[in-house]
Structures are given as structure tokens and as C-alpha cells.
Design a protein around this motif. Sequence first.
Motif: not given
Length: 198
Positions: A1-10
Amino acid sequence: MHEIPHSDSEMLRLLALGDEQAFQTLFERYWDAVYSTSLVLTKSAAIAEDIAQDVFTILWEKRATLPEVSRLEGYLFITARNLIYSRLRKLASGDAYRQYVLQFLHEGGAQQADHAAEFRELEQCVLTAIRQLPPQQQRAFTLSRFEGMRHEEIATTMGVSRITIKSYIVQAIASLRKALSNHPSGAMGALWAMIFFS
């Protein structure tokens, strides 16, 4: 599983690809702000809850266009504001609509039999659509709409947070709306009132 980025845009980029974890992260990040804004503008906890739920339903339904949004917080605020204005305009006719639903469910004669058959057909379509939901969404939605459980109770039963339950139900409603959007039945309004606004 990938780690969810923190920036809204990503996060929006991932959401546009249908990433449910990205949706849940944004849901948890902005639910309180959307609800609080709605509460200030409507002065009603019940309406504010409905508005917030609708905002995130729209977010999920329009996810494919979200990478174009430069500032998510502003987008959510404008969406909430527009929904509130629309809701306030319709409040005057709300009682009339509910009376229509009650009349539809209790009217007599041959027309009632025709509507009852139509309603049963639509009900089967809804149940089929519910069975096609992901397991967690299906369970949360069923416990909420058919068992009458509050979000806190469902969260305890399912062993997740209250806000996660809200997220599941929002996604379930969006999926059901899409699945049933082309149904020709005139009973749709009554069914919406019974299931989605109870």
C-alpha cells in the motif's frame, strides 16, 4: 500500500484516480471546518450535518475534475455556501414535499396498486445497488438507514471512528445516486425521502 501524501494537491490527484484513502484523509481533514461553517450560516445542527454530507458527496462525485482546483478549502466553502442558499430557498416548500410523500404512500384505489408495484420494483433496484457497495460502506449504510443506528453506535459496532463512518455513508450515497440516476420510476422521490433523508 502506498503512503498518502499530505498536500491537498497531491491528495486531489489521487482522489481523481478513485483513491478512497485519499478521500477519507480529506474528509477527516475538512469535515469539522465544513460542518462548523454550515452551522454558523444555518443555525441548525441537523441542516449543517446534511450540508456537510452533501459537500463531501459532491467532492466524491466530481473527483475527476478536482486536480484543477487550486485551493480545496475555498472550493469546499463555496460548495457549502451554494448548498445552503439552495436549501434555504427550498425550506418553505419542504413541508409540502413531505406531505406529497406521505400522500403517495397512503393514497387509495387502483393508483395505489400501480404505485405499490412500481415502488417494489424500485426497492429491488435499490437493494441490488446496496449489495454492490464495498463491504464496509454497505454495512455502515445498512446499519444507518435500515437499523436506525446513530453514527456513534455504528462506529462502536464496526470498530472504527465516527468520522470514518460518515465517510463510508457519504461514499455509499454517492454510489447509489449514480446507480439509480437513470431509473424512470416516478416513485424515486418517495424512496429518496425514506432512505436518504431519514
